[in-house]
Design a protein around this motif. Structure first.
Motif, short mmCIF file in Angstrom:
data_model
loop_
_atom_site.label_atom_id
_atom_site.label_comp_id
_atom_site.label_asym_id
_atom_site.label_seq_id
_atom_site.Cartn_x
_atom_site.Cartn_y
_atom_site.Cartn_z
N ILE A 1 0.70 -1.08 -0.12
CA ILE A 1 -0.04 -0.28 -0.42
C ILE A 1 0.91 1.36 -0.21
CG2 ILE A 1 -2.09 1.41 1.27
CD1 ILE A 1 -2.16 -1.61 2.54
N ASP A 2 0.92 1.92 -0.56
CA ASP A 2 1.53 3.73 -0.98
C ASP A 2 2.28 3.13 -1.10
OD1 ASP A 2 -0.75 4.50 -1.16
OD2 ASP A 2 -1.19 5.68 0.55
N ASP A 3 3.67 1.96 -1.04
CA ASP A 3 4.97 1.88 -1.42
C ASP A 3 5.65 1.52 -0.40
OD1 ASP A 3 5.16 2.63 -4.19
OD2 ASP A 3 6.09 4.55 -3.89
N THR A 4 4.77 1.04 0.49
CA THR A 4 4.63 0.13 1.51
C THR A 4 4.23 -1.05 1.40
OG1 THR A 4 5.34 2.33 3.24
CG2 THR A 4 4.81 0.07 4.25
N THR A 5 5.22 -2.08 1.32
CA THR A 5 5.29 -3.55 1.82
C THR A 5 4.59 -4.35 3.57
OG1 THR A 5 6.19 -4.30 -0.40
CG2 THR A 5 5.45 -6.54 1.19
N ILE A 6 2.91 -4.47 3.94
CA ILE A 6 3.15 -5.79 5.12
C ILE A 6 3.29 -6.23 5.02
CG2 ILE A 6 1.29 -4.84 7.45
CD1 ILE A 6 0.73 -2.43 5.48
N TYR A 7 3.58 -7.51 5.51
CA TYR A 7 3.11 -8.84 5.81
C TYR A 7 2.50 -8.47 7.40
CZ TYR A 7 4.88 -13.36 7.27
OH TYR A 7 4.55 -14.68 8.19
N VAL A 8 1.80 -10.12 7.63
CA VAL A 8 0.90 -10.38 8.60
C VAL A 8 1.04 -11.41 9.29
CG1 VAL A 8 -0.88 -9.59 9.71
CG2 VAL A 8 -0.27 -7.97 7.75
N THR A 9 0.95 -12.06 9.99
CA THR A 9 0.83 -12.94 10.69
C THR A 9 0.58 -12.91 12.02
OG1 THR A 9 2.14 -15.64 10.97
CG2 THR A 9 3.38 -13.36 11.07
N HIS A 10 -0.01 -14.80 12.57
CA HIS A 10 -0.47 -14.52 14.30
C HIS A 10 1.11 -14.85 14.92
CE1 HIS A 10 -2.87 -14.92 17.46
NE2 HIS A 10 -1.66 -15.79 18.00
N GLY A 11 2.37 -15.79 14.58
CA GLY A 11 3.22 -15.65 14.67
C GLY A 11 3.77 -16.84 15.49
N HIS A 12 2.35 -17.70 15.91
CA HIS A 12 2.67 -19.02 17.02
C HIS A 12 3.78 -20.03 15.36
CE1 HIS A 12 -0.94 -19.38 13.83
NE2 HIS A 12 -0.47 -20.52 14.30
N LEU A 13 3.72 -19.96 14.57
CA LEU A 13 4.46 -20.72 13.87
C LEU A 13 5.98 -19.62 13.49
CD1 LEU A 13 2.00 -20.80 10.44
CD2 LEU A 13 2.38 -22.62 12.87
N TYR A 14 6.00 -19.48 14.41
CA TYR A 14 7.20 -18.18 14.66
C TYR A 14 7.90 -18.17 15.75
CZ TYR A 14 6.53 -17.80 9.42
OH TYR A 14 6.16 -17.40 7.92
N ASN A 15 7.66 -18.42 16.51
CA ASN A 15 7.52 -18.81 18.05
C ASN A 15 7.80 -17.05 18.55
OD1 ASN A 15 8.74 -19.90 20.08
ND2 ASN A 15 10.53 -20.18 19.67
#
Length: 167
Positions: free
Chosen positions: A69-83
């Motif tokens: 969005i507007d040249d900003t890449t946003i990554y979203v995850t819950h976090g449990h899979l990444y400890n």
């Protein structure tokens, strides 16, 4: 770009709807970092980009979500899979793989934002069961070409000054 980020609402419906309704005319995007414990078609999640948390059942939501969005890449995850309760290293590797400038996650219920290797990591906390603080929180991330500000709010809309961060 202005994003409302919320997580770990654990079944709250009216409260989630109130938060979204309060800010609907001031943000570009709504993000829920998982553990809503609601279905994708639930009224409180209409217009919200939601990822699957460890307490979300079924196949309604994606495990991760990426948007530019507007040249900003946003990554979203819950976090449990990444400890994320133990370390942010696996999450940082994934955010870098996705080319994210902002990485949003929940799971720990601990509100906070930090920057590492030019990526801003945001955990909005929980509006149901916060940890390490008494305030039930969510946040708004506002990004311009020169600055990113993450403003935290209590569930009732009051700003939590000491959590606000500028990058």
């Amino acid at each position: 770009m202005k994003a409302l980020i919320i997580s770990d609402s654990h079944g709250l419906e009216d409260e989630l709807n109130e938060v979204i309704d309060r800010h609907k005319n001031e943000v570009d995007i709504f993000i829920h970092c998982g553990d809503s414990e609601l279905t994708k078609d639930h009224f409180a999640l209409q217009g919200v980009n939601v990822v699957k948390g460890n307490c979300d059942y079924g196949d309604d939501f994606l495990e991760e979500w990426v948007e530019t969005i507007d040249d900003t890449t946003i990554y979203v995850t819950h976090g449990h899979l990444y400890n994320v309760k133990m370390t942010h290293v696996p999450l940082s590797y994934r955010a870098e793989e996705k080319g994210a400038q902002i990485a949003c996650f929940g799971h720990s219920h601990v509100a906070g934002a930090f920057e590492e290797n030019s990526v801003i990591y945001i955990n909005p906390g929980s509006i149901r069961m916060p940890r390490n603080r008494k305030e039930k929180t969510y946040c708004i991330c506002a990004r311009t070409s020169t600055e990113t500000t993450v403003t935290y709010y209590e569930q009732n809309g009051k700003v939590v000054e000491d959590l606000t961060s500028r990058f």
